[in-house]
Design a protein around this motif. Structure first.
Motif, PDB file in Angstrom:
ATOM      1  N   ILE A  44      78.363  41.293  70.764  1.00 64.12           N
ATOM      2  CA  ILE A  44      78.652  40.147  71.624  1.00 64.12           C
ATOM      3  C   ILE A  44      80.103  40.237  72.080  1.00 64.12           C
ATOM      4  O   ILE A  44      81.011  40.388  71.251  1.00 64.12           O
ATOM      5  N   ASN A  45      80.302  40.168  73.399  1.00 69.03           N
ATOM      6  CA  ASN A  45      81.648  40.287  73.975  1.00 69.03           C
ATOM      7  C   ASN A  45      82.346  41.576  73.518  1.00 69.03           C
ATOM      8  O   ASN A  45      83.554  41.590  73.256  1.00 69.03           O
ATOM      9  N   ASN A  46      81.541  42.612  73.385  1.00 68.28           N
ATOM     10  CA  ASN A  46      82.044  43.947  73.014  1.00 68.28           C
ATOM     11  C   ASN A  46      82.709  43.962  71.643  1.00 68.28           C
ATOM     12  O   ASN A  46      83.520  44.854  71.345  1.00 68.28           O
ATOM     13  N   GLN A  47      82.355  42.975  70.790  1.00 67.18           N
ATOM     14  CA  GLN A  47      82.868  42.928  69.426  1.00 67.18           C
ATOM     15  C   GLN A  47      81.877  43.611  68.480  1.00 67.18           C
ATOM     16  O   GLN A  47      80.666  43.590  68.710  1.00 67.18           O
ATOM     17  N   PRO A  48      82.360  44.264  67.430  1.00 64.98           N
ATOM     18  CA  PRO A  48      81.437  44.953  66.512  1.00 64.98           C
ATOM     19  C   PRO A  48      80.476  43.981  65.847  1.00 64.98           C
ATOM     20  O   PRO A  48      80.830  42.835  65.535  1.00 64.98           O
ATOM     21  N   THR A  49      79.269  44.438  65.627  1.00 72.16           N
ATOM     22  CA  THR A  49      78.263  43.635  64.945  1.00 72.16           C
ATOM     23  C   THR A  49      78.623  43.494  63.473  1.00 72.16           C
ATOM     24  O   THR A  49      78.954  44.467  62.800  1.00 72.16           O
ATOM     25  N   ASP A 161      88.176  55.457  25.601  1.00 68.27           N
ATOM     26  CA  ASP A 161      88.394  55.512  27.049  1.00 68.27           C
ATOM     27  C   ASP A 161      87.794  54.310  27.760  1.00 68.27           C
ATOM     28  O   ASP A 161      86.936  53.598  27.224  1.00 68.27           O
ATOM     29  N   THR A 162      88.268  54.088  28.971  1.00 70.99           N
ATOM     30  CA  THR A 162      87.717  53.089  29.897  1.00 70.99           C
ATOM     31  C   THR A 162      87.370  53.802  31.193  1.00 70.99           C
ATOM     32  O   THR A 162      88.201  54.525  31.743  1.00 70.99           O
ATOM     33  N   GLN A 163      86.143  53.622  31.656  1.00 67.79           N
ATOM     34  CA  GLN A 163      85.673  54.322  32.853  1.00 67.79           C
ATOM     35  C   GLN A 163      85.457  53.328  33.993  1.00 67.79           C
ATOM     36  O   GLN A 163      85.157  52.159  33.774  1.00 67.79           O
ATOM     37  N   GLU A 164      85.622  53.825  35.223  1.00 70.84           N
ATOM     38  CA  GLU A 164      85.331  53.047  36.424  1.00 70.84           C
ATOM     39  C   GLU A 164      84.269  53.788  37.226  1.00 70.84           C
ATOM     40  O   GLU A 164      84.500  54.893  37.711  1.00 70.84           O
ATOM     41  N   CYS A 165      83.100  53.176  37.327  1.00 71.44           N
ATOM     42  CA  CYS A 165      81.998  53.750  38.091  1.00 71.44           C
ATOM     43  C   CYS A 165      81.757  52.889  39.328  1.00 71.44           C
ATOM     44  O   CYS A 165      81.800  51.661  39.249  1.00 71.44           O
ATOM     45  N   LYS A 166      81.494  53.543  40.444  1.00 74.89           N
ATOM     46  CA  LYS A 166      81.376  52.831  41.726  1.00 74.89           C
ATOM     47  C   LYS A 166      79.970  52.946  42.299  1.00 74.89           C
ATOM     48  O   LYS A 166      79.220  53.878  42.001  1.00 74.89           O
ATOM     49  N   LEU A 167      79.639  51.958  43.120  1.00 71.90           N
ATOM     50  CA  LEU A 167      78.449  51.966  43.962  1.00 71.90           C
ATOM     51  C   LEU A 167      78.934  51.717  45.384  1.00 71.90           C
ATOM     52  O   LEU A 167      79.494  50.660  45.664  1.00 71.90           O
ATOM     53  N   MET A 168      78.751  52.694  46.278  1.00 75.39           N
ATOM     54  CA  MET A 168      79.316  52.611  47.620  1.00 75.39           C
ATOM     55  C   MET A 168      78.212  52.624  48.678  1.00 75.39           C
ATOM     56  O   MET A 168      77.280  53.415  48.619  1.00 75.39           O
ATOM     57  N   MET A 169      78.353  51.707  49.654  1.00 74.98           N
ATOM     58  CA  MET A 169      77.413  51.596  50.775  1.00 74.98           C
ATOM     59  C   MET A 169      78.184  51.788  52.077  1.00 74.98           C
ATOM     60  O   MET A 169      79.148  51.067  52.332  1.00 74.98           O
ATOM     61  N   GLU A 170      77.755  52.745  52.877  1.00 77.95           N
ATOM     62  CA  GLU A 170      78.493  53.104  54.082  1.00 77.95           C
ATOM     63  C   GLU A 170      77.545  53.226  55.266  1.00 77.95           C
ATOM     64  O   GLU A 170      76.348  53.499  55.111  1.00 77.95           O
ATOM     65  N   SER A 171      78.081  53.002  56.462  1.00 80.26           N
ATOM     66  CA  SER A 171      77.307  53.207  57.685  1.00 80.26           C
ATOM     67  C   SER A 171      77.195  54.698  57.970  1.00 80.26           C
ATOM     68  O   SER A 171      78.178  55.437  57.852  1.00 80.26           O
ATOM     69  N   LEU A 172      76.010  55.125  58.352  1.00 72.25           N
ATOM     70  CA  LEU A 172      75.774  56.552  58.570  1.00 72.25           C
ATOM     71  C   LEU A 172      76.292  57.031  59.917  1.00 72.25           C
ATOM     72  O   LEU A 172      76.910  58.094  60.007  1.00 72.25           O
ATOM     73  N   SER A 173      76.075  56.248  60.985  1.00 71.58           N
ATOM     74  CA  SER A 173      76.368  56.759  62.330  1.00 71.58           C
ATOM     75  C   SER A 173      77.210  55.832  63.188  1.00 71.58           C
ATOM     76  O   SER A 173      77.684  56.253  64.242  1.00 71.58           O
ATOM     77  N   HIS A 174      77.423  54.582  62.764  1.00 74.63           N
ATOM     78  CA  HIS A 174      78.182  53.628  63.579  1.00 74.63           C
ATOM     79  C   HIS A 174      79.611  53.507  63.065  1.00 74.63           C
ATOM     80  O   HIS A 174      79.832  53.275  61.872  1.00 74.63           O
ATOM     81  N   THR A 175      80.568  53.641  63.945  1.00 75.86           N
ATOM     82  CA  THR A 175      81.966  53.447  63.576  1.00 75.86           C
ATOM     83  C   THR A 175      82.278  51.956  63.542  1.00 75.86           C
ATOM     84  O   THR A 175      81.453  51.109  63.925  1.00 75.86           O
ATOM     85  N   THR A 176      83.486  51.632  63.099  1.00 73.93           N
ATOM     86  CA  THR A 176      83.890  50.236  63.012  1.00 73.93           C
ATOM     87  C   THR A 176      84.036  49.583  64.389  1.00 73.93           C
ATOM     88  O   THR A 176      84.196  48.367  64.475  1.00 73.93           O
ATOM     89  N   GLU A 177      83.969  50.362  65.451  1.00 70.18           N
ATOM     90  CA  GLU A 177      83.978  49.776  66.795  1.00 70.18           C
ATOM     91  C   GLU A 177      82.639  49.137  67.126  1.00 70.18           C
ATOM     92  O   GLU A 177      82.562  48.281  68.016  1.00 70.18           O
ATOM     93  N   ASP A 178      81.579  49.554  66.409  1.00 71.06           N
ATOM     94  CA  ASP A 178      80.239  49.031  66.675  1.00 71.06           C
ATOM     95  C   ASP A 178      79.684  48.196  65.520  1.00 71.06           C
ATOM     96  O   ASP A 178      78.884  47.302  65.747  1.00 71.06           O
ATOM     97  N   LEU A 179      80.103  48.501  64.300  1.00 67.27           N
ATOM     98  CA  LEU A 179      79.471  47.876  63.136  1.00 67.27           C
ATOM     99  C   LEU A 179      80.487  47.690  62.016  1.00 67.27           C
ATOM    100  O   LEU A 179      81.282  48.583  61.735  1.00 67.27           O
ATOM    101  N   PHE A 219      84.466  54.592  59.507  1.00 66.34           N
ATOM    102  CA  PHE A 219      83.123  54.133  59.175  1.00 66.34           C
ATOM    103  C   PHE A 219      83.204  53.063  58.100  1.00 66.34           C
ATOM    104  O   PHE A 219      83.842  53.263  57.056  1.00 66.34           O
ATOM    105  N   THR A 220      82.568  51.930  58.383  1.00 71.04           N
ATOM    106  CA  THR A 220      82.623  50.802  57.472  1.00 71.04           C
ATOM    107  C   THR A 220      81.944  51.135  56.156  1.00 71.04           C
ATOM    108  O   THR A 220      80.938  51.861  56.117  1.00 71.04           O
ATOM    109  N   CYS A 221      82.504  50.603  55.079  1.00 70.06           N
ATOM    110  CA  CYS A 221      81.992  50.917  53.740  1.00 70.06           C
ATOM    111  C   CYS A 221      82.348  49.784  52.782  1.00 70.06           C
ATOM    112  O   CYS A 221      83.455  49.241  52.842  1.00 70.06           O
TER     113      CYS A 221
END
Length: 290
Positions: A44-49, A161-179, A219-221
């Motif tokens: 909308i108005n050329n703003q990222p979704t 020890d203390t560990q940090e484990c991550k779960l990451m979700m990223e956009s596959l094909s849309h850059t931050t200009e679109d999504l 890419f948004t993540c």
């Protein structure tokens, strides 16, 4: 009583009439299908979704130090608005369940799990995902998945020890200009309080941003960081105490061997040295008397 029955029948008939207008995916698309491109996000108005994301963590288990991986059982809810869709004006419902395969004909976020080694969609007893379309053209897509995720670990202070484990979700094909992915402003993350791990203790679960720049663009993540502390009690009974017992037993065996050796030397000395003294004494006197 009869009046209530008639009113209920009329109400159910109205619902059937409304729902009859949304029998195929084409019923929610514009009349001119050329106006709708499922490959383009609804900007909308050329703003990222903007896509709001909520994650419910149902379980964490199988933390494997050798493969540096773990399993997570989660719900992921994605919410976005697609103003291009059609909603019948005479439909009084606030939202409507849609067949999941309708997602193949409309735009949806291309979210993938960046550090996943394996992804399994739950299908028992039915496929564990659904789609809601709201009256204001907002879409809610909920899915339950089981993930095997990579988790680089540092064992320098093992087993403290203390560990940090991550779960990451990223956009596959849309850059931050679109999504853009955003955490749900009300409840971004919910973790089951009954999660118990044999060797590790879950200390914190923190939602965050992991947007990254590649040569093709930004890419948004989004990410979840699980901070885990190793349980001392587990290694106390499975590492320290057994190791101490082994050392004590080995020392006892060595001490027993030394005691046996000393007894044998004492027995030998009691016989050998008197005989040697008697022999030398006899040889002396024999030589002396001659």
């Amino acid at each position: 009583m009869r009046l209530n029955t008639v009113l209920i029948s009329v109400w159910l008939g109205a619902i059937d009439l409304c729902c009859a207008q949304m029998r195929t995916y084409q019923d929610i698309l514009p009349e001119d299908n050329l106006e709708y491109n499922k490959m383009e996000p609804p900007k909308i108005n050329n703003q990222p979704t903007s896509v709001d994301i909520h994650v419910t963590v149902l379980g964490l288990d199988s933390f494997d130090e050798s493969s540096m991986s773990y399993y997570a059982d989660i719900y992921v809810a994605q919410t976005w608005n697609d103003y291009r869709l059609y909603w019948p004006k005479n439909m009084t419902l606030e939202y409507r369940f849609l067949p999941v395969d309708w997602l193949n004909h409309i735009w949806r976020p291309d979210c993938f799990f960046k550090n996943a080694q394996e992804v399994n969609l739950q299908t028992v007893t039915v496929p564990n995902h659904y789609v809601w379309l709201y009256k204001n053209k907002t879409i809610l897509y909920m899915v339950k998945v089981t993930l095997q995720l990579s988790c680089p670990m540092n064992f320098q202070n093992f087993p403290h020890d203390t560990q940090e484990c991550k779960l990451m979700m990223e956009s596959l094909s849309h850059t931050t200009e679109d999504l853009i992915f955003k955490w749900n402003p009300v409840v971004p993350l919910r973790v089951d309080k009954n999660i118990k791990l044999p060797q590790l203790k879950l200390i914190h679960s923190t939602p965050g941003d992991c947007t990254k720049s590649y040569f093709t663009g930004n890419f948004t993540c989004l990410k979840i960081t699980f901070e885990l502390e190793r349980r001392l009690g587990y290694h106390l009974f499975n590492t320290y105490i057994p190791a101490c017992l082994i050392v004590i037993m080995s020392d006892a065996v060595e001490a027993e061997k030394a005691r046996t050796r000393a007894i044998n030397i004492d027995r030998f000395s009691r016989v050998f040295f008197p005989l040697l003294f008697a022999t030398l004494n006899a040889a002396y006197w024999i030589k002396y008397l001659k």
